[in-house]
Motif scaffolding. Structure first.
Motif, PDB file in Angstrom:
ATOM      1  N   ALA A  23       8.379  -1.192  -9.140  1.00 59.31           N
ATOM      2  CA  ALA A  23       9.193  -1.953 -10.097  1.00 59.31           C
ATOM      3  C   ALA A  23       9.681  -3.262  -9.512  1.00 59.31           C
ATOM      4  O   ALA A  23       9.809  -4.270 -10.223  1.00 59.31           O
ATOM      5  CB  ALA A  23      10.378  -1.107 -10.554  1.00 59.31           C
ATOM      6  N   THR A  24       9.963  -3.280  -8.212  1.00 61.02           N
ATOM      7  CA  THR A  24      10.479  -4.500  -7.587  1.00 61.02           C
ATOM      8  C   THR A  24       9.387  -5.491  -7.222  1.00 61.02           C
ATOM      9  O   THR A  24       9.688  -6.616  -6.807  1.00 61.02           O
ATOM     10  CB  THR A  24      11.263  -4.152  -6.315  1.00 61.02           C
ATOM     11  OG1 THR A  24      10.426  -3.390  -5.436  1.00 61.02           O
ATOM     12  CG2 THR A  24      12.521  -3.355  -6.639  1.00 61.02           C
ATOM     13  N   GLY A  25       8.128  -5.105  -7.336  1.00 63.76           N
ATOM     14  CA  GLY A  25       7.034  -5.992  -6.960  1.00 63.76           C
ATOM     15  C   GLY A  25       6.523  -5.751  -5.557  1.00 63.76           C
ATOM     16  O   GLY A  25       5.675  -6.501  -5.071  1.00 63.76           O
ATOM     17  N   CYS A  26       7.028  -4.709  -4.890  1.00 68.12           N
ATOM     18  CA  CYS A  26       6.515  -4.342  -3.572  1.00 68.12           C
ATOM     19  C   CYS A  26       5.264  -3.486  -3.723  1.00 68.12           C
ATOM     20  O   CYS A  26       4.968  -2.978  -4.806  1.00 68.12           O
ATOM     21  CB  CYS A  26       7.578  -3.566  -2.787  1.00 68.12           C
ATOM     22  SG  CYS A  26       9.050  -4.530  -2.368  1.00 68.12           S
ATOM     23  N   THR A  27       4.558  -3.322  -2.633  1.00 72.76           N
ATOM     24  CA  THR A  27       3.421  -2.405  -2.611  1.00 72.76           C
ATOM     25  C   THR A  27       3.758  -1.240  -1.683  1.00 72.76           C
ATOM     26  O   THR A  27       4.598  -1.365  -0.787  1.00 72.76           O
ATOM     27  CB  THR A  27       2.133  -3.107  -2.155  1.00 72.76           C
ATOM     28  OG1 THR A  27       2.360  -3.750  -0.889  1.00 72.76           O
ATOM     29  CG2 THR A  27       1.707  -4.139  -3.175  1.00 72.76           C
ATOM     30  N   ALA A  28       3.111  -0.104  -1.881  1.00 74.12           N
ATOM     31  CA  ALA A  28       3.537   1.129  -1.234  1.00 74.12           C
ATOM     32  C   ALA A  28       2.420   1.822  -0.482  1.00 74.12           C
ATOM     33  O   ALA A  28       1.260   1.835  -0.927  1.00 74.12           O
ATOM     34  CB  ALA A  28       4.109   2.092  -2.276  1.00 74.12           C
ATOM     35  N   VAL A  29       2.798   2.409   0.654  1.00 74.66           N
ATOM     36  CA  VAL A  29       1.963   3.372   1.369  1.00 74.66           C
ATOM     37  C   VAL A  29       2.789   4.645   1.453  1.00 74.66           C
ATOM     38  O   VAL A  29       3.833   4.669   2.115  1.00 74.66           O
ATOM     39  CB  VAL A  29       1.593   2.882   2.776  1.00 74.66           C
ATOM     40  CG1 VAL A  29       0.798   3.967   3.513  1.00 74.66           C
ATOM     41  CG2 VAL A  29       0.787   1.593   2.700  1.00 74.66           C
ATOM     42  N   VAL A  30       2.344   5.690   0.770  1.00 79.12           N
ATOM     43  CA  VAL A  30       3.131   6.910   0.637  1.00 79.12           C
ATOM     44  C   VAL A  30       2.453   8.056   1.381  1.00 79.12           C
ATOM     45  O   VAL A  30       1.263   8.306   1.192  1.00 79.12           O
ATOM     46  CB  VAL A  30       3.300   7.304  -0.844  1.00 79.12           C
ATOM     47  CG1 VAL A  30       4.170   8.552  -0.965  1.00 79.12           C
ATOM     48  CG2 VAL A  30       3.908   6.152  -1.639  1.00 79.12           C
ATOM     49  N   ILE A  31       3.222   8.722   2.240  1.00 76.34           N
ATOM     50  CA  ILE A  31       2.781   9.973   2.845  1.00 76.34           C
ATOM     51  C   ILE A  31       3.355  11.084   1.974  1.00 76.34           C
ATOM     52  O   ILE A  31       4.565  11.250   1.868  1.00 76.34           O
ATOM     53  CB  ILE A  31       3.275  10.114   4.291  1.00 76.34           C
ATOM     54  CG1 ILE A  31       2.738   8.956   5.138  1.00 76.34           C
ATOM     55  CG2 ILE A  31       2.835  11.454   4.876  1.00 76.34           C
ATOM     56  CD1 ILE A  31       3.301   8.916   6.547  1.00 76.34           C
ATOM     57  N   THR A  32       2.505  11.834   1.323  1.00 77.72           N
ATOM     58  CA  THR A  32       2.940  12.797   0.325  1.00 77.72           C
ATOM     59  C   THR A  32       3.435  14.084   0.986  1.00 77.72           C
ATOM     60  O   THR A  32       3.349  14.256   2.208  1.00 77.72           O
ATOM     61  CB  THR A  32       1.797  13.138  -0.645  1.00 77.72           C
ATOM     62  OG1 THR A  32       0.788  13.874   0.063  1.00 77.72           O
ATOM     63  CG2 THR A  32       1.188  11.870  -1.218  1.00 77.72           C
ATOM     64  N   SER A  33       3.947  14.986   0.175  1.00 82.64           N
ATOM     65  CA  SER A  33       4.358  16.296   0.664  1.00 82.64           C
ATOM     66  C   SER A  33       3.155  17.006   1.274  1.00 82.64           C
ATOM     67  O   SER A  33       2.087  17.081   0.660  1.00 82.64           O
ATOM     68  CB  SER A  33       4.920  17.136  -0.489  1.00 82.64           C
ATOM     69  OG  SER A  33       5.121  18.476  -0.076  1.00 82.64           O
ATOM     70  N   ALA A  34       3.330  17.512   2.498  1.00 81.52           N
ATOM     71  CA  ALA A  34       2.212  18.166   3.181  1.00 81.52           C
ATOM     72  C   ALA A  34       1.882  19.511   2.557  1.00 81.52           C
ATOM     73  O   ALA A  34       0.708  19.851   2.360  1.00 81.52           O
ATOM     74  CB  ALA A  34       2.537  18.341   4.661  1.00 81.52           C
ATOM     75  N   GLU A  35       2.887  20.294   2.225  1.00 83.79           N
ATOM     76  CA  GLU A  35       2.648  21.635   1.687  1.00 83.79           C
ATOM     77  C   GLU A  35       2.360  21.617   0.194  1.00 83.79           C
ATOM     78  O   GLU A  35       1.747  22.557  -0.318  1.00 83.79           O
ATOM     79  CB  GLU A  35       3.864  22.524   1.967  1.00 83.79           C
ATOM     80  CG  GLU A  35       4.084  22.828   3.440  1.00 83.79           C
ATOM     81  CD  GLU A  35       5.199  23.821   3.657  1.00 83.79           C
ATOM     82  OE1 GLU A  35       5.801  24.278   2.647  1.00 83.79           O
ATOM     83  OE2 GLU A  35       5.485  24.146   4.812  1.00 83.79           O
TER      84      GLU A  35
END
Length: 297
Positions: free
Chosen positions: A182-194
């Motif tokens: 929403a703010t215009g940033c880009t994301a690298v997400v480490i998701t839930s492992a389990e």
């Protein structure tokens, strides 16, 4: 013998097993390491094998996020809001699938899983509505003494690394990802492992929702392995530690300090993701640029 995929009188057939991949740069690659790990439901049943991301995958995801940043940050607030709303539309159309994914991952009933999916859709819509209000609410005119006017404008901070909540597989995930976009940033997400499968399904939604390639990158794997590489990466501008284990947080903060990366610390205890969100995450993804200009020229 019949199955849920067969009509009476027909022979049974095996369901097509899902191949879980990473979501990186708008594509669905396997981990460069070739590793996978078993994902089990709350009842212990094997659900799938998920890609086990590596350091190289983190580097590739950050590179993709950096490449996508100028275009996504330069889009109009209206356009970003429309893209987020499109994510909500596609989630709504796949509600039954996500409810089943959440129920299997979190070991909750169908009704509770449906409510979690509905809350996730509403959360994306809520942040979509904020895209054209961030500048007005977080910025403003500054009082000055002299023939000048001064104002502060929020701008996206850049590439944001996110350690997603471990328990809330969908609602928690969208609650930390949506404000970044929403703010215009880009994301690298480490998701839930389990509980990564709702994130894998969400990646498919992102890929078909007008989100530019690289604006959102989702990596399945172990936060303890991937988190330090993400935190210490010199091209990551902000780090959200929401899903990091308490024992891991000090290490990640020290790694982020080495590159002067902004850190959003994890709340104490497990957050109540059903509660109404505030502006904290929007603020964490923006920086204020203050402009001075002479009056009358």
């Amino acid at each position: 013998m019949t199955s849920e995929h067969s009509a009476p009188g027909e022979t049974s057939r095996l369901a097509v097993a899902k191949t879980c991949k990473l979501y990186l740069g708008g594509a669905f690659p396997r981990s460069e390491s070739g590793r996978v790990y078993p994902v089990r439901g709350a009842d212990g049943a094997l659900l799938a094998n998920a890609a086990l991301a590596s350091r190289k995958d983190v580097r590739d995801a950050v590179a993709a996020a950096r490449k996508a940043f100028p275009g996504w940050a330069g889009a109009t607030a209206y356009n970003r809001g429309q893209v987020l709303f499109r994510i909500a539309e596609v989630l709504e159309g796949r509600r039954a699938q996500f409810a089943a994914e959440v129920a299997a991952a979190e070991g909750i009933g169908a009704d509770a899983a449906g409510r979690a999916v509905d809350a996730s859709i509403d959360r994306v819509v809520w942040f979509a509505g904020w895209t054209d209000k961030i500048s007005t609410v977080l910025g403003g005119a500054n009082p000055v003494a002299g023939p000048y006017f001064s104002f502060s404008v929020p701008e996206p901070t850049g590439v944001v690394g996110v350690l997603a909540p471990q328990e809330s597989s969908l609602l928690g995930l969208v609650s930390v990802l949506a404000p970044v976009l929403a703010t215009g940033c880009t994301a690298v997400v480490i998701t839930s492992a389990e509980r990564p499968l709702p994130a894998v399904a969400l990646a498919e939604v992102l890929a078909t929702s007008d989100v530019p390639a690289g604006a959102a990158n989702l990596l399945t794997g172990l936060a303890a392995e991937l988190g330090p590489w993400l935190a210490s990466h010199a091209d990551v501008n902000a780090l959200d530690l929401t899903g990091a284990d308490p024992e891991l947080r000090p290490e990640l903060e020290r790694a982020a300090a080495g590159t002067v990366t902004r850190v959003l610390r994890a709340p104490r205890g497990e957050p109540d993701w059903t509660a109404a969100p505030g502006l904290e995450r929007l603020r964490a993804c923006t920086e204020l640029k203050t402009v001075w200009h002479p009056i009358g020229t």
